[in-house]
Design a protein around this motif. Sequence first.
Motif, PDB file in Angstrom:
ATOM      1  N   GLU A   1       0.861  -1.183   0.000  1.00 10.35           N
ATOM      2  CA  GLU A   1       0.000   0.000   0.000  1.00 10.35           C
ATOM      3  C   GLU A   1       0.898   1.233   0.000  1.00 10.35           C
ATOM      4  OE1 GLU A   1      -3.708   0.293   2.492  1.00 10.35           O
ATOM      5  OE2 GLU A   1      -2.506   1.839   3.487  1.00 10.35           O
ATOM      6  N   PRO A   2       0.826   2.074  -1.024  1.00  7.07           N
ATOM      7  CA  PRO A   2       1.765   3.203  -1.114  1.00  7.07           C
ATOM      8  C   PRO A   2       1.520   4.256  -0.038  1.00  7.07           C
ATOM      9  CG  PRO A   2       0.121   3.332  -2.873  1.00  7.07           C
ATOM     10  CD  PRO A   2      -0.081   2.005  -2.195  1.00  7.07           C
ATOM     11  N   HIS A   3       2.606   4.747   0.513  1.00 10.23           N
ATOM     12  CA  HIS A   3       2.570   5.855   1.475  1.00 10.23           C
ATOM     13  C   HIS A   3       3.754   6.754   1.156  1.00 10.23           C
ATOM     14  CE1 HIS A   3      -0.620   4.367   4.152  1.00 10.23           C
ATOM     15  NE2 HIS A   3      -0.136   3.168   3.895  1.00 10.23           N
ATOM     16  N   HIS A   4       3.646   7.466   0.032  1.00 14.91           N
ATOM     17  CA  HIS A   4       4.786   8.215  -0.487  1.00 14.91           C
ATOM     18  C   HIS A   4       5.253   9.302   0.485  1.00 14.91           C
ATOM     19  CE1 HIS A   4       7.493   9.727  -3.596  1.00 14.91           C
ATOM     20  NE2 HIS A   4       7.123  10.936  -3.211  1.00 14.91           N
ATOM     21  N   ARG A   5       4.310  10.044   1.050  1.00 12.77           N
ATOM     22  CA  ARG A   5       4.690  11.130   1.958  1.00 12.77           C
ATOM     23  C   ARG A   5       5.416  10.585   3.178  1.00 12.77           C
ATOM     24  NH1 ARG A   5       1.406  14.800   5.993  1.00 12.77           N
ATOM     25  NH2 ARG A   5       0.246  12.872   6.247  1.00 12.77           N
ATOM     26  N   LEU A   6       4.927   9.488   3.736  1.00 18.62           N
ATOM     27  CA  LEU A   6       5.583   8.885   4.888  1.00 18.62           C
ATOM     28  C   LEU A   6       6.961   8.350   4.502  1.00 18.62           C
ATOM     29  CD1 LEU A   6       5.370   8.036   7.865  1.00 18.62           C
ATOM     30  CD2 LEU A   6       4.357   5.885   7.089  1.00 18.62           C
ATOM     31  N   TYR A   7       7.082   7.846   3.279  1.00 13.70           N
ATOM     32  CA  TYR A   7       8.389   7.372   2.823  1.00 13.70           C
ATOM     33  C   TYR A   7       9.401   8.512   2.836  1.00 13.70           C
ATOM     34  CZ  TYR A   7      12.130   5.755  -0.172  1.00 13.70           C
ATOM     35  OH  TYR A   7      13.373   5.431  -0.655  1.00 13.70           O
ATOM     36  N   VAL A   8       9.026   9.643   2.276  1.00 19.46           N
ATOM     37  CA  VAL A   8       9.940  10.794   2.227  1.00 19.46           C
ATOM     38  C   VAL A   8      10.302  11.248   3.639  1.00 19.46           C
ATOM     39  CG1 VAL A   8      10.144  13.211   1.529  1.00 19.46           C
ATOM     40  CG2 VAL A   8       9.112  11.547  -0.026  1.00 19.46           C
ATOM     41  N   GLN A   9       9.314  11.306   4.533  1.00 19.90           N
ATOM     42  CA  GLN A   9       9.575  11.724   5.910  1.00 19.90           C
ATOM     43  C   GLN A   9      10.481  10.726   6.625  1.00 19.90           C
ATOM     44  OE1 GLN A   9       5.419  11.988   6.973  1.00 19.90           O
ATOM     45  NE2 GLN A   9       5.481  14.228   6.997  1.00 19.90           N
ATOM     46  N   SER A  10      10.297   9.445   6.357  1.00 21.83           N
ATOM     47  CA  SER A  10      11.128   8.422   6.992  1.00 21.83           C
ATOM     48  C   SER A  10      12.568   8.520   6.510  1.00 21.83           C
ATOM     49  CB  SER A  10      10.570   7.022   6.696  1.00 21.83           C
ATOM     50  OG  SER A  10       9.243   6.900   7.163  1.00 21.83           O
ATOM     51  N   GLU A  11      12.743   8.759   5.223  1.00 21.64           N
ATOM     52  CA  GLU A  11      14.084   8.904   4.666  1.00 21.64           C
ATOM     53  C   GLU A  11      14.793  10.107   5.285  1.00 21.64           C
ATOM     54  OE1 GLU A  11      16.254   8.879   0.292  1.00 21.64           O
ATOM     55  OE2 GLU A  11      14.180   9.584   0.462  1.00 21.64           O
ATOM     56  N   HIS A  12      14.090  11.217   5.396  1.00 22.93           N
ATOM     57  CA  HIS A  12      14.683  12.406   6.005  1.00 22.93           C
ATOM     58  C   HIS A  12      15.043  12.161   7.466  1.00 22.93           C
ATOM     59  CE1 HIS A  12      12.712  15.283   2.829  1.00 22.93           C
ATOM     60  NE2 HIS A  12      13.721  14.593   2.351  1.00 22.93           N
ATOM     61  N   LEU A  13      14.176  11.467   8.181  1.00 23.18           N
ATOM     62  CA  LEU A  13      14.443  11.183   9.591  1.00 23.18           C
ATOM     63  C   LEU A  13      15.715  10.354   9.745  1.00 23.18           C
ATOM     64  CD1 LEU A  13      13.571  11.139  12.600  1.00 23.18           C
ATOM     65  CD2 LEU A  13      12.258   9.065  12.057  1.00 23.18           C
ATOM     66  N   LEU A  14      15.865   9.310   8.949  1.00 23.89           N
ATOM     67  CA  LEU A  14      17.038   8.454   9.073  1.00 23.89           C
ATOM     68  C   LEU A  14      18.301   9.173   8.630  1.00 23.89           C
ATOM     69  CD1 LEU A  14      15.634   4.990   7.933  1.00 23.89           C
ATOM     70  CD2 LEU A  14      15.863   5.924  10.239  1.00 23.89           C
ATOM     71  N   ASP A  15      18.159  10.164   7.769  1.00 26.21           N
ATOM     72  CA  ASP A  15      19.326  10.953   7.366  1.00 26.21           C
ATOM     73  C   ASP A  15      19.815  11.872   8.483  1.00 26.21           C
ATOM     74  OD1 ASP A  15      19.508   9.811   4.875  1.00 26.21           O
ATOM     75  OD2 ASP A  15      18.398  11.399   3.850  1.00 26.21           O
ATOM     76  N   LEU A  16      19.028  12.014   9.545  1.00 26.45           N
ATOM     77  CA  LEU A  16      19.412  12.876  10.676  1.00 26.45           C
ATOM     78  C   LEU A  16      20.079  12.099  11.802  1.00 26.45           C
ATOM     79  CD1 LEU A  16      16.251  15.168  11.023  1.00 26.45           C
ATOM     80  CD2 LEU A  16      18.490  15.845  10.164  1.00 26.45           C
ATOM     81  N   LEU A  17      20.366  10.826  11.594  1.00 26.32           N
ATOM     82  CA  LEU A  17      20.870   9.991  12.684  1.00 26.32           C
ATOM     83  C   LEU A  17      22.165  10.519  13.298  1.00 26.32           C
ATOM     84  CD1 LEU A  17      20.089   6.400  11.376  1.00 26.32           C
ATOM     85  CD2 LEU A  17      19.255   7.400  13.502  1.00 26.32           C
ATOM     86  N   GLU A  18      22.972  11.222  12.530  1.00 24.04           N
ATOM     87  CA  GLU A  18      24.216  11.765  13.075  1.00 24.04           C
ATOM     88  C   GLU A  18      23.967  12.956  13.995  1.00 24.04           C
ATOM     89  OE1 GLU A  18      27.952  11.305  10.363  1.00 24.04           O
ATOM     90  OE2 GLU A  18      26.302  11.983   9.093  1.00 24.04           O
ATOM     91  N   GLN A  19      22.814  13.564  13.900  1.00 25.88           N
ATOM     92  CA  GLN A  19      22.514  14.750  14.702  1.00 25.88           C
ATOM     93  C   GLN A  19      21.738  14.321  15.945  1.00 25.88           C
ATOM     94  OE1 GLN A  19      21.384  18.275  12.443  1.00 25.88           O
ATOM     95  NE2 GLN A  19      21.731  17.160  10.538  1.00 25.88           N
ATOM     96  N   THR A  20      22.464  13.816  16.911  1.00 23.02           N
ATOM     97  CA  THR A  20      21.851  13.178  18.071  1.00 23.02           C
ATOM     98  C   THR A  20      21.019  14.141  18.912  1.00 23.02           C
ATOM     99  OG1 THR A  20      23.897  13.530  19.327  1.00 23.02           O
ATOM    100  CG2 THR A  20      23.656  11.422  18.186  1.00 23.02           C
ATOM    101  N   ASP A  21      21.354  15.433  18.895  1.00 26.96           N
ATOM    102  CA  ASP A  21      20.574  16.389  19.681  1.00 26.96           C
ATOM    103  C   ASP A  21      19.220  16.683  19.041  1.00 26.96           C
ATOM    104  OD1 ASP A  21      22.614  16.553  21.501  1.00 26.96           O
ATOM    105  OD2 ASP A  21      23.502  18.363  20.654  1.00 26.96           O
ATOM    106  N   LEU A  22      19.174  16.638  17.714  1.00 28.44           N
ATOM    107  CA  LEU A  22      17.938  16.970  17.000  1.00 28.44           C
ATOM    108  C   LEU A  22      17.027  15.764  16.802  1.00 28.44           C
ATOM    109  CD1 LEU A  22      19.390  19.236  14.139  1.00 28.44           C
ATOM    110  CD2 LEU A  22      18.408  19.974  16.323  1.00 28.44           C
ATOM    111  N   TRP A  23      17.597  14.579  16.841  1.00 28.93           N
ATOM    112  CA  TRP A  23      16.867  13.403  16.386  1.00 28.93           C
ATOM    113  C   TRP A  23      15.624  13.060  17.207  1.00 28.93           C
ATOM    114  CZ3 TRP A  23      15.128   8.410  16.691  1.00 28.93           C
ATOM    115  CH2 TRP A  23      14.936   7.753  15.467  1.00 28.93           C
ATOM    116  N   PRO A  24      15.671  13.109  18.535  1.00 29.44           N
ATOM    117  CA  PRO A  24      14.456  12.738  19.285  1.00 29.44           C
ATOM    118  C   PRO A  24      13.235  13.580  18.921  1.00 29.44           C
ATOM    119  CG  PRO A  24      16.347  12.692  20.730  1.00 29.44           C
ATOM    120  CD  PRO A  24      16.819  13.308  19.449  1.00 29.44           C
ATOM    121  N   LEU A  25      13.413  14.884  18.742  1.00 27.89           N
ATOM    122  CA  LEU A  25      12.285  15.729  18.354  1.00 27.89           C
ATOM    123  C   LEU A  25      11.834  15.387  16.935  1.00 27.89           C
ATOM    124  CD1 LEU A  25      10.290  18.004  18.750  1.00 27.89           C
ATOM    125  CD2 LEU A  25      12.105  19.639  18.141  1.00 27.89           C
TER     126      LEU A  25
END
Length: 232
Positions: A94-118
């Motif tokens: 079942e396609p969820h394109h918007r959630l896919y983009v948001q998930s990709e952006h979230l995982l790209d922030l993994l190095e920014q440990t202070d920002l990631w929880p928010l």
Amino acid sequence: RRHGETSAIIEMFTPDRGRHAGVVRGGTSRKIAPILQPGAQLDVIWRARLEDHIGSFQVEPVRSRAVVAMADRLMLAGLNTVTALLGFCLPEREPHHRLYVQSEHLLDLLEQTDLWPLAYLRWELSLLDELGYGLALDACAVTGQQHDLAYVSPKSGRAVSRDAAGEWADRLLPLPDILRGIGDGDDYEVAVALNTTGYFLGRHLALDRGHKPLPEARARFVEAFNRRLQTP
């Protein structure tokens, strides 16, 4: 997961076909197994004789996030939580394109440990919204007022003002400002907000999956995050 002697079945989250499983031939080999890690970005070609068959994937690595995540215990727990919730919540294909983009952006922030929880908290809100359980936090469910909103109704997922809550306040969930997109908040506020989103994830998404509990990965992430709060 292992399939036969040398193959593996993997689940991908794709922009146009949602959660999609397939067999990777030789997926347990020393060459391929290291790239089949949670959070990895892959180029894939899927082939099957019929559309409803599981089919097979031909995979090429784009980038790995495992090294970044393993450098920080909290980030590793966060990565595992995102992948576990996607696998738990999303119907197959079942396609969820918007959630896919948001998930990709979230995982790209993994190095920014202070920002990631928010960022992760905002992703959970998006997950609820994408699956039809978005919270209505712009106005009080009782009075319609848009100021002094302090609680969330556990039944309706709507905001409740401090005055309207009255003697029912102890039965409502907390509504920190960051849940309404106001300010950046601190880690303590994020922790409070995660308790609220966790309630609705458990109530709605687990119910949709036949009363199965949420993946343990989320509880481990919240526990690790709370430990960070307690570290001087």
